[in-house]
Design an enzyme around this catalytic site. Structure first.
Site, PDB file in Angstrom:
ATOM      1  CB  THR A  53      -0.848  -0.187   1.206  1.00 49.07           C
ATOM      2  OG1 THR A  53      -1.694  -1.255   1.189  1.00 49.07           O
ATOM      3  CG2 THR A  53      -1.800   1.310   1.164  1.00 49.07           C
ATOM      4  N   GLY A  92       2.626  -2.915   8.446  1.00 41.23           N
ATOM      5  CA  GLY A  92       2.867  -3.072   9.653  1.00 41.23           C
ATOM      6  C   GLY A  92       4.534  -3.195   9.886  1.00 41.23           C
ATOM      7  CD  GLU A 335      -4.282  -8.916   2.919  1.00 41.50           C
ATOM      8  OE1 GLU A 335      -3.425  -8.539   3.630  1.00 41.50           O
ATOM      9  OE2 GLU A 335      -4.015  -8.964   1.447  1.00 41.50           O
TER      10      GLU A 335
HETATM   11  C1  LIG Z   1      -7.750 -15.476  20.352  1.00 40.49           C
HETATM   12  C2  LIG Z   1      -7.212 -14.331  19.782  1.00 40.49           C
HETATM   13  C3  LIG Z   1      -8.553 -13.157  20.099  1.00 40.49           C
HETATM   14  C4  LIG Z   1      -8.564 -12.196  19.206  1.00 40.49           C
HETATM   15  C5  LIG Z   1      -7.575 -12.102  18.256  1.00 40.49           C
HETATM   16  C6  LIG Z   1      -8.294 -11.950  16.745  1.00 40.49           C
HETATM   17  C7  LIG Z   1      -8.622 -10.831  16.288  1.00 40.49           C
HETATM   18  C8  LIG Z   1      -8.391  -9.660  16.914  1.00 40.49           C
HETATM   19  C9  LIG Z   1      -8.980  -8.537  16.242  1.00 40.49           C
HETATM   20  C10 LIG Z   1      -8.268  -8.056  15.322  1.00 40.49           C
HETATM   21  C11 LIG Z   1      -6.889  -8.378  14.725  1.00 40.49           C
HETATM   22  C12 LIG Z   1      -6.004  -7.202  15.509  1.00 40.49           C
HETATM   23  C13 LIG Z   1      -5.504  -6.291  15.191  1.00 40.49           C
HETATM   24  C14 LIG Z   1      -5.806  -5.871  13.788  1.00 40.49           C
HETATM   25  C15 LIG Z   1      -4.737  -4.945  13.200  1.00 40.49           C
HETATM   26  C16 LIG Z   1      -4.369  -5.166  11.973  1.00 40.49           C
HETATM   27  C17 LIG Z   1      -4.904  -6.363  11.021  1.00 40.49           C
HETATM   28  C18 LIG Z   1      -3.593  -7.152  11.108  1.00 40.49           C
HETATM   29  C19 LIG Z   1      -2.858  -7.312   9.819  1.00 40.49           C
HETATM   30  C20 LIG Z   1      -3.339  -6.557   8.966  1.00 40.49           C
HETATM   31  C21 LIG Z   1      -2.727  -6.961   7.578  1.00 40.49           C
HETATM   32  C22 LIG Z   1      -2.990  -6.210   6.478  1.00 40.49           C
HETATM   33  C23 LIG Z   1      -2.078  -6.376   5.177  1.00 40.49           C
HETATM   34  C24 LIG Z   1      -2.534  -5.474   4.083  1.00 40.49           C
HETATM   35  O1  LIG Z   1      -3.387  -4.746   4.062  1.00 40.49           O
HETATM   36  S1  LIG Z   1      -1.600  -5.952   2.676  1.00 40.49           S
HETATM   37  C25 LIG Z   1      -2.349  -4.891   1.370  1.00 40.49           C
HETATM   38  C26 LIG Z   1      -3.679  -5.254   1.003  1.00 40.49           C
HETATM   39  N1  LIG Z   1      -4.282  -4.871  -0.042  1.00 40.49           N
HETATM   40  C27 LIG Z   1      -5.039  -5.265  -0.798  1.00 40.49           C
HETATM   41  O2  LIG Z   1      -5.870  -6.294  -0.542  1.00 40.49           O
HETATM   42  C28 LIG Z   1      -5.539  -4.838  -2.019  1.00 40.49           C
HETATM   43  C29 LIG Z   1      -6.895  -4.667  -2.558  1.00 40.49           C
HETATM   44  N2  LIG Z   1      -6.998  -4.646  -4.164  1.00 40.49           N
HETATM   45  C30 LIG Z   1      -6.945  -5.803  -4.734  1.00 40.49           C
HETATM   46  O3  LIG Z   1      -6.653  -6.985  -4.450  1.00 40.49           O
HETATM   47  C31 LIG Z   1      -6.835  -5.553  -6.191  1.00 40.49           C
HETATM   48  O4  LIG Z   1      -6.674  -4.291  -6.686  1.00 40.49           O
HETATM   49  C32 LIG Z   1      -8.327  -5.948  -6.733  1.00 40.49           C
HETATM   50  C33 LIG Z   1      -8.888  -7.220  -6.692  1.00 40.49           C
HETATM   51  C34 LIG Z   1      -9.443  -4.947  -5.914  1.00 40.49           C
HETATM   52  C35 LIG Z   1      -8.373  -5.480  -8.034  1.00 40.49           C
HETATM   53  O5  LIG Z   1      -7.430  -5.998  -9.129  1.00 40.49           O
HETATM   54  P1  LIG Z   1      -7.536  -5.800 -10.542  1.00 40.49           P
HETATM   55  O6  LIG Z   1      -7.805  -4.431 -10.841  1.00 40.49           O
HETATM   56  O7  LIG Z   1      -6.150  -6.345 -10.963  1.00 40.49           O
HETATM   57  O8  LIG Z   1      -8.422  -6.936 -11.055  1.00 40.49           O
HETATM   58  P2  LIG Z   1      -9.905  -6.424 -11.805  1.00 40.49           P
HETATM   59  O9  LIG Z   1      -9.934  -5.491 -12.776  1.00 40.49           O
HETATM   60  O10 LIG Z   1     -10.812  -6.074 -10.609  1.00 40.49           O
HETATM   61  O11 LIG Z   1     -10.185  -7.844 -12.069  1.00 40.49           O
HETATM   62  C36 LIG Z   1      -9.579  -8.560 -13.043  1.00 40.49           C
HETATM   63  C37 LIG Z   1      -9.737 -10.104 -13.025  1.00 40.49           C
HETATM   64  O12 LIG Z   1      -8.894 -10.521 -11.893  1.00 40.49           O
HETATM   65  C38 LIG Z   1      -9.471 -11.245 -11.182  1.00 40.49           C
HETATM   66  N3  LIG Z   1      -8.766 -11.263  -9.644  1.00 40.49           N
HETATM   67  C39 LIG Z   1      -8.471  -9.977  -8.972  1.00 40.49           C
HETATM   68  N4  LIG Z   1      -7.766 -10.159  -7.800  1.00 40.49           N
HETATM   69  C40 LIG Z   1      -7.454 -11.648  -7.928  1.00 40.49           C
HETATM   70  C41 LIG Z   1      -6.949 -12.456  -7.220  1.00 40.49           C
HETATM   71  N5  LIG Z   1      -6.105 -12.021  -5.768  1.00 40.49           N
HETATM   72  N6  LIG Z   1      -6.837 -13.763  -7.294  1.00 40.49           N
HETATM   73  C42 LIG Z   1      -7.493 -14.220  -8.517  1.00 40.49           C
HETATM   74  N7  LIG Z   1      -8.236 -13.530  -9.243  1.00 40.49           N
HETATM   75  C43 LIG Z   1      -8.097 -11.909  -8.984  1.00 40.49           C
HETATM   76  C44 LIG Z   1     -10.778 -10.897 -11.054  1.00 40.49           C
HETATM   77  O13 LIG Z   1     -11.659 -11.696 -10.393  1.00 40.49           O
HETATM   78  C45 LIG Z   1     -11.067 -10.606 -12.374  1.00 40.49           C
HETATM   79  O14 LIG Z   1     -11.426 -11.858 -12.989  1.00 40.49           O
HETATM   80  P3  LIG Z   1     -12.308 -11.711 -14.488  1.00 40.49           P
HETATM   81  O15 LIG Z   1     -12.466 -13.511 -14.721  1.00 40.49           O
HETATM   82  O16 LIG Z   1     -12.021 -10.800 -15.357  1.00 40.49           O
HETATM   83  O17 LIG Z   1     -13.790 -11.521 -13.709  1.00 40.49           O
HETATM   84  C1  LIG Z   2      -4.048  -1.687  10.563  1.00 38.17           C
HETATM   85  C2  LIG Z   2      -3.876  -1.645   9.214  1.00 38.17           C
HETATM   86  C3  LIG Z   2      -2.889  -2.445   8.776  1.00 38.17           C
HETATM   87  C4  LIG Z   2      -2.424  -2.480   7.448  1.00 38.17           C
HETATM   88  N1  LIG Z   2      -1.276  -3.244   7.028  1.00 38.17           N
HETATM   89  C5  LIG Z   2      -0.699  -3.084   5.850  1.00 38.17           C
HETATM   90  C6  LIG Z   2       0.539  -3.907   5.385  1.00 38.17           C
HETATM   91  O1  LIG Z   2       0.917  -4.626   6.460  1.00 38.17           O
HETATM   92  N2  LIG Z   2       0.554  -3.777   4.029  1.00 38.17           N
HETATM   93  C7  LIG Z   2       0.285  -3.168   3.209  1.00 38.17           C
HETATM   94  O2  LIG Z   2       0.725  -2.993   2.008  1.00 38.17           O
HETATM   95  N3  LIG Z   2      -0.886  -2.377   3.613  1.00 38.17           N
HETATM   96  C8  LIG Z   2      -1.249  -2.277   4.734  1.00 38.17           C
HETATM   97  N4  LIG Z   2      -2.664  -1.543   5.127  1.00 38.17           N
HETATM   98  C9  LIG Z   2      -3.045  -0.826   4.063  1.00 38.17           C
HETATM   99  C10 LIG Z   2      -4.723  -1.573   3.665  1.00 38.17           C
HETATM  100  O3  LIG Z   2      -4.302  -2.673   2.884  1.00 38.17           O
HETATM  101  C11 LIG Z   2      -5.507  -0.514   2.894  1.00 38.17           C
HETATM  102  O4  LIG Z   2      -5.688   0.445   3.844  1.00 38.17           O
HETATM  103  C12 LIG Z   2      -6.687  -1.171   2.060  1.00 38.17           C
HETATM  104  O5  LIG Z   2      -6.210  -2.095   1.163  1.00 38.17           O
HETATM  105  C13 LIG Z   2      -7.621  -0.069   1.642  1.00 38.17           C
HETATM  106  O6  LIG Z   2      -6.767   0.773   0.708  1.00 38.17           O
HETATM  107  P1  LIG Z   2      -7.036   2.394   0.910  1.00 38.17           P
HETATM  108  O7  LIG Z   2      -6.366   2.565   2.173  1.00 38.17           O
HETATM  109  O8  LIG Z   2      -6.112   3.097  -0.309  1.00 38.17           O
HETATM  110  O9  LIG Z   2      -8.450   2.738   0.819  1.00 38.17           O
HETATM  111  P2  LIG Z   2      -9.324   3.207  -0.493  1.00 38.17           P
HETATM  112  O10 LIG Z   2      -9.099   2.041  -1.455  1.00 38.17           O
HETATM  113  O11 LIG Z   2      -9.006   4.427  -0.891  1.00 38.17           O
HETATM  114  O12 LIG Z   2     -10.828   3.224   0.263  1.00 38.17           O
HETATM  115  C14 LIG Z   2     -11.398   4.412   0.504  1.00 38.17           C
HETATM  116  C15 LIG Z   2     -13.070   4.122   0.085  1.00 38.17           C
HETATM  117  O13 LIG Z   2     -12.941   4.159  -1.404  1.00 38.17           O
HETATM  118  C16 LIG Z   2     -13.785   2.944  -1.701  1.00 38.17           C
HETATM  119  N5  LIG Z   2     -13.454   2.334  -3.049  1.00 38.17           N
HETATM  120  C17 LIG Z   2     -12.268   2.159  -3.420  1.00 38.17           C
HETATM  121  N6  LIG Z   2     -12.280   1.591  -4.844  1.00 38.17           N
HETATM  122  C18 LIG Z   2     -13.419   1.355  -4.922  1.00 38.17           C
HETATM  123  C19 LIG Z   2     -14.119   0.680  -5.935  1.00 38.17           C
HETATM  124  N7  LIG Z   2     -13.579   0.129  -7.098  1.00 38.17           N
HETATM  125  N8  LIG Z   2     -15.551   0.552  -6.008  1.00 38.17           N
HETATM  126  C20 LIG Z   2     -16.128   1.024  -4.780  1.00 38.17           C
HETATM  127  N9  LIG Z   2     -15.650   1.705  -3.793  1.00 38.17           N
HETATM  128  C21 LIG Z   2     -14.233   1.912  -3.878  1.00 38.17           C
HETATM  129  C22 LIG Z   2     -13.526   1.990  -0.536  1.00 38.17           C
HETATM  130  O14 LIG Z   2     -14.700   1.213  -0.579  1.00 38.17           O
HETATM  131  C23 LIG Z   2     -13.651   2.945   0.737  1.00 38.17           C
HETATM  132  O15 LIG Z   2     -15.051   2.964   1.011  1.00 38.17           O
HETATM  133  C24 LIG Z   2      -3.181  -1.817   6.473  1.00 38.17           C
HETATM  134  C25 LIG Z   2      -4.037  -0.819   6.700  1.00 38.17           C
HETATM  135  C26 LIG Z   2      -4.755  -0.923   8.449  1.00 38.17           C
HETATM  136  C27 LIG Z   2      -5.799  -0.026   8.381  1.00 38.17           C
END
Ligand SMILES: CC/C=C\C/C=C\C/C=C\C/C=C\C/C=C\C/C=C\CCCCC(=O)SCCNC(=O)CCNC(=O)[C@H](O)C(C)(C)COP(=O)(O)OP(=O)(O)OC[C@H]1O[C@@H](n2cnc3c(N)ncnc32)[C@H](O)[C@@H]1OP(=O)(O)O
Ligand SMILES: Cc1cc2nc3c(=O)[nH]c(=O)nc-3n(C[C@H](O)[C@H](O)[C@H](O)COP(=O)(O)OP(=O)(O)OC[C@H]3O[C@@H](n4cnc5c(N)ncnc54)[C@H](O)[C@@H]3O)c2cc1C
Length: 572
Positions: A53, A92, A335
């Site tokens: 991100t 993180g 995520e």
């Molecule tokens: C006992 C203990 C008790 C309690 C403990 C438990 C819990 C406690 C409470 C909470 C936890 C504690 C604390 C919380 C704190 C933090 C949380 C912990 C960790 C945080 C980790 C976070 C890490 C991150 O965030 S990493 C970054 C994550 N980012 C994302 O996920 C980005 C999201 N965006 C995307 O994935 C893509 O951009 C998209 C999917 C939205 C779009 O991709 P793209 O534009 O390339 O595709 P499209 O045009 O939409 O689609 C094209 C086709 O591709 C297919 N597609 C898309 N993605 C995938 C995929 N991954 N795999 C396969 N295919 C995929 C899609 O379907 C389309 O297909 P089609 O056939 O053409 O339709």
């Molecule tokens: C606690 C925490 C831990 C994290 N840890 C990591 C990490 O370790 N590594 C890492 O890489 N990232 C991490 N992230 C980042 C996280 O993955 C992003 O915040 C998340 O993917 C959302 O993206 P954004 O923040 O750009 O929000 P945005 O995508 O800007 O979302 C803002 C608003 O826009 C809307 N929106 C965006 N796109 C669309 C669409 N196509 N259609 C409709 N609505 C849309 C969303 O629904 C949302 O309401 C963490 C975030 C948090 C909060």
């Protein structure tokens, strides 16, 4: 040592090393690269962050701005942050803990961009932990919760890494700069699919924690008079308290079982993918995205219901509930932001619906879309029968998927571009996808309670819990079931009365059901949820340890209150 590091707080963020950085090496590195980095990561000889991100992009991965440009003359990639918004932001552990990061960057070679790929970058010295040359690092500042974790930022100023630092299990760049395509461009996203799947268990654990705290406290807390002159009852005797807590307790079990299915699916489909069979990837992505979105959203809301059910003490950090809520709220954004993830599931459903319309027999979690009859046959249904309840949820989902897809087709027939039609139907699409995931959770819950190897007396309790979860869902979304007459008003009334009966039936087993999560006091970190139930003594001890109680008269009195009082008294 590694386990100790997992629990470190206070500015040390090791969570993402385990749940994102290390799995990315496991899933995206070649065997050669694993030999170089995997054991170092598993033994915590290096500490990593998953840096994807950026300040300007999180959801839209294809829009990330960090670049990795291949230089064939030196066989290196140049990692660069070209703009302020390309600054890596949120990962993180990135701020102060990690000395390595897997960096997601747009890959350029021979002047062409091949989209986002993962690169291993050392970001801090292994000698003195100072940032490496060209790398700027820092913490992003206080957050809603989890402030023990150093979610950080990183900027790269033309940082050079060897060609071999591109994680090349799927795609690769040859020494001369030739790009070799992966079997699917989405394999670079595989660790996100894995992590979303694990969030289903995180949600189940979080909701299990919250219901453990609230149910135990609701047996300790006595309040008000149910009958004049009688002793104050346990607040869990109030039906409203049961209506607040037992559906959350049932959801915790439902999500726990859903996470078992998710784990099994992930293992089997990625196993097939290892042998080159990519056919299951689309279903795995849709299921993990939808389940992550649905379970984390219900969990965050459910934890706040548990917090409110504990009154004032629920609002205190002594309860552990505010921290749980803050963590669960993060799961809704991290995520893959929940709305965007549910839209991914909707995209898959619309595609499957079109295939079904074209005569294809659907399989897997969407098989019911082919089987469900559009014209409902109303009638007095047995609303305590699990099969009836499952069928109702599947009919509701199939109807809503069909309605959303037909609406979209209608918009396009009026001349709208597909993307515009999609956007103008996206609220309907989200609701249809939520109904689909809800029907999967209900079906999986029912199948699990009918097949899990337990004592029959335990099966009876789990069956009641599954009925309670399903009946609660029907009464909370009654309109969806009434809309085409599939359920009648009499059915909904029957569902409501069965739900009341289920609340009473679950009550005697409520404490046993939360004790079964086996969450140690050290994990719960809650005075209200203590296993020994000695809430009041420990609440008082907890409060006495508050920093404000270090002195009898706080320094703020002398600084602010005393002069203020003095000046006000002087005016009298
Ligand atoms: C006992 C203990 C008790 C309690 C403990 C438990 C819990 C406690 C409470 C909470 C936890 C504690 C604390 C919380 C704190 C933090 C949380 C912990 C960790 C945080 C980790 C976070 C890490 C991150 O965030 S990493 C970054 C994550 N980012 C994302 O996920 C980005 C999201 N965006 C995307 O994935 C893509 O951009 C998209 C999917 C939205 C779009 O991709 P793209 O534009 O390339 O595709 P499209 O045009 O939409 O689609 C094209 C086709 O591709 C297919 N597609 C898309 N993605 C995938 C995929 N991954 N795999 C396969 N295919 C995929 C899609 O379907 C389309 O297909 P089609 O056939 O053409 O339709
Ligand atoms: C606690 C925490 C831990 C994290 N840890 C990591 C990490 O370790 N590594 C890492 O890489 N990232 C991490 N992230 C980042 C996280 O993955 C992003 O915040 C998340 O993917 C959302 O993206 P954004 O923040 O750009 O929000 P945005 O995508 O800007 O979302 C803002 C608003 O826009 C809307 N929106 C965006 N796109 C669309 C669409 N196509 N259609 C409709 N609505 C849309 C969303 O629904 C949302 O309401 C963490 C975030 C948090 C909060």
């Amino acid at each position: 040592m590694a386990a100790a590091l997992q629990t470190l707080g206070g500015g040390i963020g090791i969570t993402l090393h385990w749940i994102a950085f290390t799995p990315t090496i496991e899933q995206q590195a070649t065997e050669e690269q694993k030999k170089k980095w995997l054991k170092l990561a598993q033994d915590v000889a290096i500490v990593g962050a998953y840096a994807q991100t950026e300040m300007g992009h999180g959801t839209f991965v294809r829009g990330l701005e960090t670049t990795a440009t291949y230089d064939p003359s030196t066989q290196e990639f140049v990692i660069n942050s070209p703009t302020l918004t390309s600054t890596k932001w949120w990962p993180g552990g990135l701020g102060k803990t990690a000395n390595h990061a897997t960096v997601m960057a747009q890959l350029y070679t021979r002047g062409k961009c091949y989209g986002p790929h993962n690169f291993m970058v050392q970001i801090r010295s292994l000698e003195n932990h100072q940032p490496c040359p060209g790398v700027t690092l820092g913490d992003i500042g206080p957050k809603m919760e989890s402030n023990g974790n150093d979610n950080g930022f990183a900027r790269f100023d033309h940082v050079r890494i060897p060609r071999e630092n591109m994680l090349m299990k799927f795609a690769r760049v040859e020494a001369d700069g030739t790009y070799v395509q992966p079997p699917s461009s989405k394999l670079a996203y595989s660790n996100m699919v894995y992590l979303r799947g694990t969030f289903v268990m995180s949600a189940a654990q979080a909701l299990a924690s919250a219901t453990t705290i609230a149910v135990r406290y609701s047996c300790v807390r006595r309040q008000s008079e149910m009958k004049p002159g009688e002793p104050e009852p346990q607040i869990l005797e109030y039906q409203t308290q049961q209506y607040k807590l037992f559906p959350q307790l049932a959801a915790a079990y439902a999500f726990w079982f859903a996470s078992w299915f998710m784990t099994q699916q992930h293992g089997s489909i990625t196993g097939s993918m290892e042998k080159g069979d990519m056919s299951g990837l689309a279903e795995l992505h849709a299921l993990s995205a939808g389940l992550k979105s649905y379970t984390t959203a219900v969990t965050a809301r459910g934890i706040d219901v548990c917090r409110m059910a504990c009154g004032g003490h629920g609002y205190s950090h002594a309860s552990g509930l505010p921290a749980l809520f803050g963590g669960a709220a993060a799961l809704c954004t991290a995520e893959g932001e929940n709305t965007v993830m549910m839209l991914q599931t909707a995209r898959y459903l619309v595609k499957c619906f079109a295939q079904s319309q074209a005569g294809k027999r659907l399989t897997g979690t969407v098989a019911y879309l082919s089987a469900v009859q559009p014209s409902p046959v109303a009638g007095n249904r047995n609303m305590s029968d699990l099969g009836t309840l499952v069928a109702a949820f599947q009919h509701r989902a199939a109807r809503m998927v069909r309605h959303a897809a037909m609406q979209m087709q209608g918009e396009m027939q009026k001349g709208k571009a597909r993307e515009d039609a999609w956007n103008s139907c996206s609220v309907l699409l989200i609701k249809a996808a939520e109904a689909h995931v809800h029907s999967f959770v209900v079906r999986n819950f029912a199948e699990t309670v009918q097949t899990v190897e337990v004592d029959e007396s335990v099966r009876a309790v789990l069956t009641s819990l599954c009925q309670l979860y399903s009946l609660y869902g029907i009464t909370e979304h009654a309109g969806d079931f009434l809309k085409d007459g599939y359920l009648t008003g009499r059915d909904i009334d029957a569902a409501s009365s069965h739900l009341s009966a289920m609340l009473a039936r679950v009550r005697p087993d409520a404490v046993a059901l939360v004790d079964a999560f086996d969450l140690h006091d050290k994990i719960l970190r809650s005075v209200l949820g203590r296993y020994d139930g000695r809430v009041y003594e420990h609440l008082y001890e907890w409060a006495k340890k508050s920093p404000l109680n270090k002195s009898e008269v706080h320094e703020s009195y002398y600084k602010y209150l005393q002069p203020f009082l003095k000046s006000n008294r002087a005016k009298l």
